[in-house]
Design an enzyme around this catalytic site. Structure first.
Site, PDB file in Angstrom:
ATOM      1  N   CYS A  11       0.823  -1.207   0.000  1.00 51.34           N
ATOM      2  CA  CYS A  11       0.000   0.000   0.000  1.00 51.34           C
ATOM      3  C   CYS A  11       0.859   1.260   0.000  1.00 51.34           C
ATOM      4  CB  CYS A  11      -0.890  -0.030   1.239  1.00 51.34           C
ATOM      5  SG  CYS A  11      -2.413   0.865   0.981  1.00 51.34           S
ATOM      6  N   ASP A 134      -6.644  -3.711  10.796  1.00 55.14           N
ATOM      7  CA  ASP A 134      -5.453  -2.886  10.994  1.00 55.14           C
ATOM      8  C   ASP A 134      -5.388  -2.537  12.487  1.00 55.14           C
ATOM      9  OD1 ASP A 134      -3.288  -1.221  10.487  1.00 55.14           O
ATOM     10  OD2 ASP A 134      -4.369   0.112   9.122  1.00 55.14           O
TER      11      ASP A 134
HETATM   12  O1  LIG Z   1      -0.960   4.536   4.602  1.00 53.31           O
HETATM   13  C1  LIG Z   1      -1.524   5.619   4.817  1.00 53.31           C
HETATM   14  O2  LIG Z   1      -0.889   6.681   4.853  1.00 53.31           O
HETATM   15  C2  LIG Z   1      -2.998   5.645   5.059  1.00 53.31           C
HETATM   16  C3  LIG Z   1      -3.602   6.864   5.302  1.00 53.31           C
HETATM   17  C4  LIG Z   1      -4.957   6.928   5.519  1.00 53.31           C
HETATM   18  C5  LIG Z   1      -5.724   5.775   5.503  1.00 53.31           C
HETATM   19  C6  LIG Z   1      -5.137   4.556   5.255  1.00 53.31           C
HETATM   20  C7  LIG Z   1      -3.778   4.464   5.043  1.00 53.31           C
HETATM   21  N1  LIG Z   1      -3.186   3.238   4.815  1.00 53.31           N
HETATM   22  C8  LIG Z   1      -3.971   2.069   4.629  1.00 53.31           C
HETATM   23  C9  LIG Z   1      -3.295   0.771   4.466  1.00 53.31           C
HETATM   24  O3  LIG Z   1      -3.906  -0.123   3.899  1.00 53.31           O
HETATM   25  C10 LIG Z   1      -1.977   0.480   5.118  1.00 53.31           C
HETATM   26  O4  LIG Z   1      -1.300  -0.443   4.340  1.00 53.31           O
HETATM   27  C11 LIG Z   1      -2.275  -0.145   6.485  1.00 53.31           C
HETATM   28  O5  LIG Z   1      -2.797   0.839   7.339  1.00 53.31           O
HETATM   29  C12 LIG Z   1      -0.989  -0.739   7.143  1.00 53.31           C
HETATM   30  O6  LIG Z   1      -0.015   0.218   7.273  1.00 53.31           O
HETATM   31  P1  LIG Z   1       1.354  -0.128   8.025  1.00 53.31           P
HETATM   32  O7  LIG Z   1       1.014  -0.413   9.453  1.00 53.31           O
HETATM   33  O8  LIG Z   1       2.167   1.092   7.858  1.00 53.31           O
HETATM   34  O9  LIG Z   1       1.945  -1.320   7.334  1.00 53.31           O
END
Ligand SMILES: O=C(O)c1ccccc1NCC(=O)[C@H](O)[C@H](O)COP(=O)(O)O
Length: 220
Positions: A11, A134
């Protein structure tokens, strides 16, 4: 190169190099973020240019937070995503409206810290096509996702009634083995864990993550 039987969504992609690297590794999904406060935010036209290389190879996911129809109209028209990921406080009624308006599968994200956080999921069953679990955002974070923090994976292990979901939150090459073993998940999502700094994907970290997934799935 296929990663494994495990579906992997990467992502917050922002560069052609990152897109090329996740495709080379066999990502099943690539996500683009439409949330101006995020360091991963893109305009729909930028995302569309990046997505061109991935179309038909990985599912293209548009990630939004409490988006209204006007914002979704613009994203859907420009990007032509395969999936809409709703990462805000969208109600079951709103999820149903979005599905009907665009005729696209919807993945609804939920923030998990404790077992009771799963209680809100039931009304979305049969409406959302998939769930994404999440971690809850840390205090002070302006982002509902992409915070690089995990929730207690034992909670998910105990909730195999929840159907089709992706495991998300704070995954990386070092912990994916334990995360998969504890949850039994077959679909995972990652953003910060393949970045050298917020919003900056690192091709070596991407390669390392897929290598760890392949290794973990061989021992599953
Ligand atoms: O990634 C972002 O900046 C974000 C911002 C607003 C809403 C969702 C967002 N990300 C969504 C995702 O699917 C991410 O991959 C997920 O939250 C996992 O993130 P991480 O913990 O950093 O791997």
């Amino acid at each position: 190169m296929s990663s494994s039987a495990i579906e992997v969504k990467i992502c917050g992609l922002k560069t052609p190099e990152a897109v090329e690297t996740v495709l080379k590794n066999g990502a099943s999904h690539i996500g683009f973020i439409f949330f101006p406060k995020s360091p991963r935010h893109l305009e729909p036209a930028q995302a569309a240019r990046l997505a061109a290389a991935a179309r038909g190879k990985a599912k293209i996911v548009a990630v939004t937070v409490n988006a209204d129809d006007a914002q979704l109209d613009e994203i859907v028209a420009a990007l032509q995503p395969d999936i809409l990921q709703l990462h805000g406080n969208e109600t079951p009624e709103r999820v149903a409206q979005v599905k009907q308006r665009y005729g696209l599968p919807v993945m609804k994200a939920f923030s998990i810290r404790e077992n009771s956080d799963f209680d809100v999921v039931a009304p979305y069953q049969g409406i959302a096509d998939r769930f994404l679990f999440d971690a809850k955002a840390p205090k002070g974070s302006e982002l509902p996702g992409g915070n690089g923090v995990s929730f207690d994976w034992n909670l998910l292990k105990a909730r195999q009634d929840l159907g089709n979901y992706m495991l998300s939150g704070g995954l990386n090459a070092e912990n994916i083995n334990v995360a998969l073993a504890k949850t039994g998940s077959f679909a995972i999502d990652i953003s910060s864990g393949v970045e050298s700094e917020p919003g900056k994907k690192d091709v070596h970290l991407i390669d390392a993550f897929f290598a760890a997934v392949r290794e973990a799935s061989n021992t599953k």
